[in-house]
Enzyme design. Sequence first.
Site, mmCIF file in Angstrom:
data_model
loop_
_atom_site.group_PDB
_atom_site.id
_atom_site.type_symbol
_atom_site.label_atom_id
_atom_site.label_comp_id
_atom_site.label_asym_id
_atom_site.label_seq_id
_atom_site.Cartn_x
_atom_site.Cartn_y
_atom_site.Cartn_z
ATOM 1 N N LYS A 57 -2.424 -0.031 2.727
ATOM 2 C CA LYS A 57 -2.577 -1.187 1.839
ATOM 3 C C LYS A 57 -1.595 -2.265 2.342
ATOM 4 C CE LYS A 57 -3.196 2.075 -1.976
ATOM 5 N NZ LYS A 57 -2.578 2.706 -3.155
ATOM 6 N N LYS A 77 7.339 0.721 -2.868
ATOM 7 C CA LYS A 77 6.195 1.160 -3.681
ATOM 8 C C LYS A 77 4.884 0.782 -3.001
ATOM 9 C CE LYS A 77 8.221 1.578 -8.201
ATOM 10 N NZ LYS A 77 8.319 1.077 -9.571
ATOM 11 N N GLY A 78 4.011 1.766 -2.840
ATOM 12 C CA GLY A 78 2.702 1.521 -2.233
ATOM 13 C C GLY A 78 2.703 1.568 -0.716
ATOM 14 N N ASN A 85 0.766 13.556 -0.068
ATOM 15 C CA ASN A 85 1.027 14.681 -0.979
ATOM 16 C C ASN A 85 0.182 14.579 -2.253
ATOM 17 O OD1 ASN A 85 3.290 15.830 0.569
ATOM 18 N ND2 ASN A 85 4.316 13.913 0.069
ATOM 19 N N ARG A 130 4.643 6.314 4.272
ATOM 20 C CA ARG A 130 5.922 6.941 4.613
ATOM 21 C C ARG A 130 6.543 6.266 5.835
ATOM 22 N NH1 ARG A 130 5.273 13.230 5.248
ATOM 23 N NH2 ARG A 130 3.946 12.837 3.441
ATOM 24 N N ASP A 152 -4.909 4.298 -8.187
ATOM 25 C CA ASP A 152 -3.723 4.562 -7.387
ATOM 26 C C ASP A 152 -2.976 5.716 -8.084
ATOM 27 O OD1 ASP A 152 -1.509 3.956 -5.564
ATOM 28 O OD2 ASP A 152 -0.507 3.177 -7.340
ATOM 29 N N LEU A 153 -2.091 6.393 -7.373
ATOM 30 C CA LEU A 153 -1.404 7.551 -7.977
ATOM 31 C C LEU A 153 -0.007 7.175 -8.507
ATOM 32 C CD1 LEU A 153 -1.342 10.623 -8.530
ATOM 33 C CD2 LEU A 153 -0.524 10.936 -6.192
ATOM 34 N N ASP A 154 0.903 6.954 -7.561
ATOM 35 C CA ASP A 154 2.296 6.693 -7.952
ATOM 36 C C ASP A 154 2.393 5.339 -8.669
ATOM 37 O OD1 ASP A 154 5.078 6.597 -8.104
ATOM 38 O OD2 ASP A 154 5.254 5.699 -6.110
ATOM 39 N N SER A 191 -4.862 6.542 -2.893
ATOM 40 C CA SER A 191 -3.400 6.574 -2.786
ATOM 41 C C SER A 191 -2.952 6.617 -1.325
ATOM 42 C CB SER A 191 -2.882 7.834 -3.507
ATOM 43 O OG SER A 191 -1.543 8.094 -3.178
ATOM 44 N N ALA A 192 -1.766 6.051 -1.079
ATOM 45 C CA ALA A 192 -1.181 6.104 0.268
ATOM 46 C C ALA A 192 -0.524 7.459 0.535
ATOM 47 C CB ALA A 192 -0.127 5.006 0.418
ATOM 48 N N SER A 193 -0.351 8.256 -0.504
ATOM 49 C CA SER A 193 0.439 9.488 -0.358
ATOM 50 C C SER A 193 -0.309 10.601 0.370
ATOM 51 C CB SER A 193 0.866 10.003 -1.733
ATOM 52 O OG SER A 193 1.550 11.228 -1.577
ATOM 53 N N THR A 199 6.149 9.080 -9.585
ATOM 54 C CA THR A 199 6.824 9.816 -8.515
ATOM 55 C C THR A 199 7.819 8.928 -7.766
ATOM 56 O OG1 THR A 199 4.715 9.515 -7.380
ATOM 57 C CG2 THR A 199 5.269 11.744 -8.013
ATOM 58 N N GLU A 238 -4.024 -0.488 -10.006
ATOM 59 C CA GLU A 238 -2.918 -0.531 -9.031
ATOM 60 C C GLU A 238 -1.632 -1.065 -9.640
ATOM 61 O OE1 GLU A 238 -1.302 -0.198 -6.299
ATOM 62 O OE2 GLU A 238 -2.744 0.751 -5.002
ATOM 63 N N ASP A 239 -0.490 -0.499 -9.194
ATOM 64 C CA ASP A 239 0.794 -1.002 -9.675
ATOM 65 C C ASP A 239 1.546 -1.798 -8.601
ATOM 66 O OD1 ASP A 239 1.363 1.378 -8.111
ATOM 67 O OD2 ASP A 239 3.420 1.168 -8.837
#
Length: 215
Positions: free
Chosen positions: A143, A43-44, A116, A47, A7-9, A112-114, A15, A167-168
């Site tokens: 997710k 989180k996760g 960006n 948008r 996962d990213l963020d 990631s869900a992002s 971020t 994952e966070d």
Amino acid sequence: MKACIFDLDGVLVDTAKYHFIAWRRLANELGVDFNEHDNEQLKGLSRDASLDVILKKGGVSATLEQRTEWMFNKNEWYLELVHQMNSDEVLPNTKELLADLKANGCKIALGSASKNAVLILERVDIYKYFDAIIDGTKTSKSKPDPEVFLLGAESLGCKPEECIVFEDAISGVQAAKTGGFYAIGIGSEDVLTQADIVFPSLEGLSFEKLNQIKF
Ligand code: B16
Ligand code: MG
């Protein structure tokens, strides 16, 4: 273990603090109070789903056009902050772990869900480590649906049971477990109760240490 999907963020970069600034600006413009606790709930989430949470909190209804405009504005404010990011902003041991995995022949994907994600990976200079990138531009289900991780495994030519997901977010851990992955939670054991194992961060992790974990 043949592959790792990150996962990213909240795992590789923080971020969430920039999402917070941008969502709070939008919420306040709409007359909705928005605090750090509210930000935790986002989180996760995608948008679109994040906007739903804010509008519901404020009892605000919106047309499709308004939703599109508000999400566009929020993203522009968020991107202003992302463009100021540099390689110092990767979380501790991220680069070392990615390089170590690569040197040992382990495949690496982003899940990631992002929308960006590519920009962020480039800003913090870790794009080069990834064999596959699955982000919010490639998925149709958020997710806790496992789609993002299943696509990641498929892109790497691996089965879910051969991959570790990092994952966070609770929804992200659920996505990994539903998909048949081994889930490493990054954060608190009290929160990420469905993870197979939880570490506070990536600090201290290496290819060797991950290989010692009993799947
Ligand atoms: P964007 P992750 C998620 O990233 C964030 O945790 C979440 O807060 C955000 O709403 C989502 O990405 C979408 O981001 O607006 O950039 O498309 O944790 O899945 O890497
Ligand atoms: Mg996350």
